[in-house]
Design a protein around this motif. Sequence first.
Motif, PDB file in Angstrom:
ATOM      1  N   ALA A  55      -3.031  11.569 -33.389  1.00  0.00           N
ATOM      2  CA  ALA A  55      -2.108  10.676 -34.107  1.00  0.00           C
ATOM      3  C   ALA A  55      -1.582   9.669 -33.087  1.00  0.00           C
ATOM      4  O   ALA A  55      -0.485   9.812 -32.557  1.00  0.00           O
ATOM      5  N   SER A  56      -2.375   8.650 -32.818  1.00  0.00           N
ATOM      6  CA  SER A  56      -2.080   7.746 -31.698  1.00  0.00           C
ATOM      7  C   SER A  56      -0.805   6.941 -31.914  1.00  0.00           C
ATOM      8  O   SER A  56      -0.061   6.679 -30.965  1.00  0.00           O
ATOM      9  N   LYS A  57      -0.528   6.539 -33.150  1.00  0.00           N
ATOM     10  CA  LYS A  57       0.692   5.749 -33.398  1.00  0.00           C
ATOM     11  C   LYS A  57       1.930   6.587 -33.102  1.00  0.00           C
ATOM     12  O   LYS A  57       2.888   6.108 -32.494  1.00  0.00           O
ATOM     13  N   THR A  58       1.903   7.836 -33.533  1.00  0.00           N
ATOM     14  CA  THR A  58       3.019   8.742 -33.249  1.00  0.00           C
ATOM     15  C   THR A  58       3.141   9.002 -31.755  1.00  0.00           C
ATOM     16  O   THR A  58       4.250   9.037 -31.207  1.00  0.00           O
ATOM     17  N   ALA A  59       2.001   9.184 -31.091  1.00  0.00           N
ATOM     18  CA  ALA A  59       2.009   9.438 -29.642  1.00  0.00           C
ATOM     19  C   ALA A  59       2.622   8.263 -28.890  1.00  0.00           C
ATOM     20  O   ALA A  59       3.389   8.452 -27.931  1.00  0.00           O
ATOM     21  N   PHE A  60       2.301   7.032 -29.326  1.00  0.00           N
ATOM     22  CA  PHE A  60       2.855   5.846 -28.679  1.00  0.00           C
ATOM     23  C   PHE A  60       4.373   5.811 -28.834  1.00  0.00           C
ATOM     24  O   PHE A  60       5.107   5.602 -27.857  1.00  0.00           O
ATOM     25  N   LEU A  61       4.859   6.032 -30.055  1.00  0.00           N
ATOM     26  CA  LEU A  61       6.306   6.010 -30.292  1.00  0.00           C
ATOM     27  C   LEU A  61       7.012   7.130 -29.538  1.00  0.00           C
ATOM     28  O   LEU A  61       8.102   6.934 -28.991  1.00  0.00           O
ATOM     29  N   THR A  62       6.387   8.294 -29.482  1.00  0.00           N
ATOM     30  CA  THR A  62       6.977   9.423 -28.757  1.00  0.00           C
ATOM     31  C   THR A  62       7.109   9.100 -27.275  1.00  0.00           C
ATOM     32  O   THR A  62       8.136   9.395 -26.641  1.00  0.00           O
ATOM     33  N   PHE A  63       6.088   8.471 -26.713  1.00  0.00           N
ATOM     34  CA  PHE A  63       6.098   8.070 -25.303  1.00  0.00           C
ATOM     35  C   PHE A  63       7.227   7.081 -25.042  1.00  0.00           C
ATOM     36  O   PHE A  63       8.017   7.241 -24.099  1.00  0.00           O
ATOM     37  N   LEU A  64       7.341   6.086 -25.891  1.00  0.00           N
ATOM     38  CA  LEU A  64       8.368   5.065 -25.717  1.00  0.00           C
ATOM     39  C   LEU A  64       9.773   5.646 -25.910  1.00  0.00           C
ATOM     40  O   LEU A  64      10.702   5.330 -25.159  1.00  0.00           O
ATOM     41  N   ARG A  65       9.925   6.507 -26.895  1.00  0.00           N
ATOM     42  CA  ARG A  65      11.228   7.144 -27.129  1.00  0.00           C
ATOM     43  C   ARG A  65      11.674   7.964 -25.922  1.00  0.00           C
ATOM     44  O   ARG A  65      12.851   7.977 -25.565  1.00  0.00           O
ATOM     45  N   SER A  66      10.723   8.657 -25.308  1.00  0.00           N
ATOM     46  CA  SER A  66      11.076   9.477 -24.146  1.00  0.00           C
ATOM     47  C   SER A  66      11.521   8.610 -22.980  1.00  0.00           C
ATOM     48  O   SER A  66      12.442   8.974 -22.241  1.00  0.00           O
ATOM     49  N   LEU A  67      10.897   7.452 -22.820  1.00  0.00           N
ATOM     50  CA  LEU A  67      11.262   6.543 -21.726  1.00  0.00           C
ATOM     51  C   LEU A  67      12.617   5.890 -21.973  1.00  0.00           C
ATOM     52  O   LEU A  67      13.392   5.672 -21.037  1.00  0.00           O
ATOM     53  N   CYS A  68      12.899   5.569 -23.247  1.00  0.00           N
ATOM     54  CA  CYS A  68      14.175   4.948 -23.610  1.00  0.00           C
ATOM     55  C   CYS A  68      15.297   5.971 -23.731  1.00  0.00           C
ATOM     56  O   CYS A  68      16.468   5.595 -23.780  1.00  0.00           O
ATOM     57  N   ARG A  69      14.923   7.250 -23.848  1.00  0.00           N
ATOM     58  CA  ARG A  69      15.874   8.308 -24.207  1.00  0.00           C
ATOM     59  C   ARG A  69      16.572   7.950 -25.516  1.00  0.00           C
ATOM     60  O   ARG A  69      17.796   8.044 -25.643  1.00  0.00           O
ATOM     61  N   CYS A  70      15.770   7.518 -26.471  1.00  0.00           N
ATOM     62  CA  CYS A  70      16.286   7.102 -27.775  1.00  0.00           C
ATOM     63  C   CYS A  70      15.281   7.510 -28.845  1.00  0.00           C
ATOM     64  O   CYS A  70      14.141   7.030 -28.848  1.00  0.00           O
ATOM     65  N   GLU A  71      15.695   8.388 -29.740  1.00  0.00           N
ATOM     66  CA  GLU A  71      14.800   8.909 -30.765  1.00  0.00           C
ATOM     67  C   GLU A  71      14.689   8.002 -31.989  1.00  0.00           C
ATOM     68  O   GLU A  71      13.952   8.322 -32.921  1.00  0.00           O
ATOM     69  N   THR A  72      15.398   6.889 -31.993  1.00  0.00           N
ATOM     70  CA  THR A  72      15.390   6.025 -33.173  1.00  0.00           C
ATOM     71  C   THR A  72      14.418   4.845 -33.054  1.00  0.00           C
ATOM     72  O   THR A  72      14.354   4.006 -33.948  1.00  0.00           O
ATOM     73  N   ILE A  73      13.679   4.763 -31.951  1.00  0.00           N
ATOM     74  CA  ILE A  73      12.686   3.693 -31.814  1.00  0.00           C
ATOM     75  C   ILE A  73      11.654   3.821 -32.935  1.00  0.00           C
ATOM     76  O   ILE A  73      11.147   4.906 -33.209  1.00  0.00           O
ATOM     77  N   TYR A  74      11.337   2.718 -33.589  1.00  0.00           N
ATOM     78  CA  TYR A  74      10.412   2.751 -34.718  1.00  0.00           C
ATOM     79  C   TYR A  74       9.581   1.467 -34.747  1.00  0.00           C
ATOM     80  O   TYR A  74       9.892   0.485 -34.048  1.00  0.00           O
ATOM     81  N   ALA A  75       8.523   1.478 -35.546  1.00  0.00           N
ATOM     82  CA  ALA A  75       7.737   0.270 -35.773  1.00  0.00           C
ATOM     83  C   ALA A  75       8.243  -0.401 -37.041  1.00  0.00           C
ATOM     84  O   ALA A  75       8.389   0.249 -38.083  1.00  0.00           O
ATOM     85  N   ASP A  76       8.525  -1.687 -36.961  1.00  0.00           N
ATOM     86  CA  ASP A  76       9.030  -2.455 -38.099  1.00  0.00           C
ATOM     87  C   ASP A  76       7.890  -2.642 -39.103  1.00  0.00           C
ATOM     88  O   ASP A  76       6.916  -3.350 -38.832  1.00  0.00           O
ATOM     89  N   ASN A  77       8.013  -2.025 -40.262  1.00  0.00           N
ATOM     90  CA  ASN A  77       6.919  -2.027 -41.232  1.00  0.00           C
ATOM     91  C   ASN A  77       6.614  -3.430 -41.757  1.00  0.00           C
ATOM     92  O   ASN A  77       5.466  -3.767 -42.022  1.00  0.00           O
ATOM     93  N   LYS A  78       7.641  -4.255 -41.901  1.00  0.00           N
ATOM     94  CA  LYS A  78       7.427  -5.626 -42.379  1.00  0.00           C
ATOM     95  C   LYS A  78       6.565  -6.411 -41.392  1.00  0.00           C
ATOM     96  O   LYS A  78       5.632  -7.125 -41.788  1.00  0.00           O
ATOM     97  N   VAL A  79       6.870  -6.282 -40.096  1.00  0.00           N
ATOM     98  CA  VAL A  79       6.085  -6.973 -39.075  1.00  0.00           C
ATOM     99  C   VAL A  79       4.670  -6.393 -39.019  1.00  0.00           C
ATOM    100  O   VAL A  79       3.678  -7.127 -38.927  1.00  0.00           O
ATOM    101  N   TYR A  80       4.576  -5.075 -39.084  1.00  0.00           N
ATOM    102  CA  TYR A  80       3.269  -4.396 -39.054  1.00  0.00           C
ATOM    103  C   TYR A  80       2.361  -4.891 -40.176  1.00  0.00           C
ATOM    104  O   TYR A  80       1.203  -5.277 -39.937  1.00  0.00           O
ATOM    105  N   LEU A  81       2.869  -4.923 -41.399  1.00  0.00           N
ATOM    106  CA  LEU A  81       2.059  -5.360 -42.535  1.00  0.00           C
ATOM    107  C   LEU A  81       1.700  -6.840 -42.419  1.00  0.00           C
ATOM    108  O   LEU A  81       0.599  -7.253 -42.799  1.00  0.00           O
TER     109      LEU A  81
END
Length: 308
Positions: free
Chosen positions: A133-159
């Motif tokens: 699950a590469s998208k989840t893995a990317f967000l998990t990696f970034l969240r750990s670096l930021c120490r912030c569990e609320t980092i997310y991908a903006d669905n409007k921008v993604y679409l």
Amino acid sequence: MKIPDNLSPLLQQLLTEYQPLAREGKVASYIPALAQVDPDQAGVAFATLDGSVFKAGAAEQLFSLQSVSKIFGLVMAMNRLGDELWQRVNMEPSGQPFNSIVQLEWEHGIPRNPVINAGAILVADVLVSHYSASKTAFLTFLRSLCRCETIYADNKVYLSELEHGNRNAALAYLMKSFGNIESEVPQVLEHYFHQCATAINCEQLATSLLFLANRGVQPGSGIQVCSRRDAHRVNAILSTSGMYDQSGEFAFKVGLPAKSGVGGCIVAIVPQVGVIAAWSPPLNRFGNSVVAMQLISKLAEELGLSIF
């Protein structure tokens, strides 16, 4: 290098001085969701290795990570593949626009470097191929670096990117025709657009990349995010290629490894000191934030930050 005990007043002074330059740029419009961003917002944060964060303006306003996300994807791919990665992507400046198809054809589907679009799509293929699950893995990696569990991908921008990413699709299919993309192209593009659509702010971004200023170790946690050699390599690539066709000018004037994104952000690594993240949506003709580039340039001059 001695950093003042309180940088925030200087950051606010520079932001006030350079923010009017925003009128000289234009917000990215080829991704419709980015065209709707308020061009008058701007923020800056300077995170240091001792845990301090100095900031000014809209430093906590979320924006689209876009090409700055290529740094995180690259580190993940380097950690997974090691030196094998460099058989599929080079580490040379491109001398062509960041989304050039012509150069990729000339060079038989081997991207010039991992921070132009073709190279980042190749890196996305590595992640899709090596994570269930590469998208989840990317967000998990970034969240750990930021120490912030609320980092997310903006669905409007993604679409929006999915709908208007035809040139990136062309790059991916061209590399696939040369045998340099292993996964199915739609999956690769979905991952790439998803990571680019990640929403972040200046403070989070500056904090998340401190490991590149600290020989691969994230200060505070002490986690070895990447090897010292790979931190050196990422900084080298950012120094030569991170600012699109202004990379040489940025190295000449500023002298820091840096990466820009068409969301309006520029992040600059100050080895053994910290990380600067500045954001203002209007871009110059090279795709770099007008305000962020001038602000970081002047800050580096004022504090003597150049690595050269």
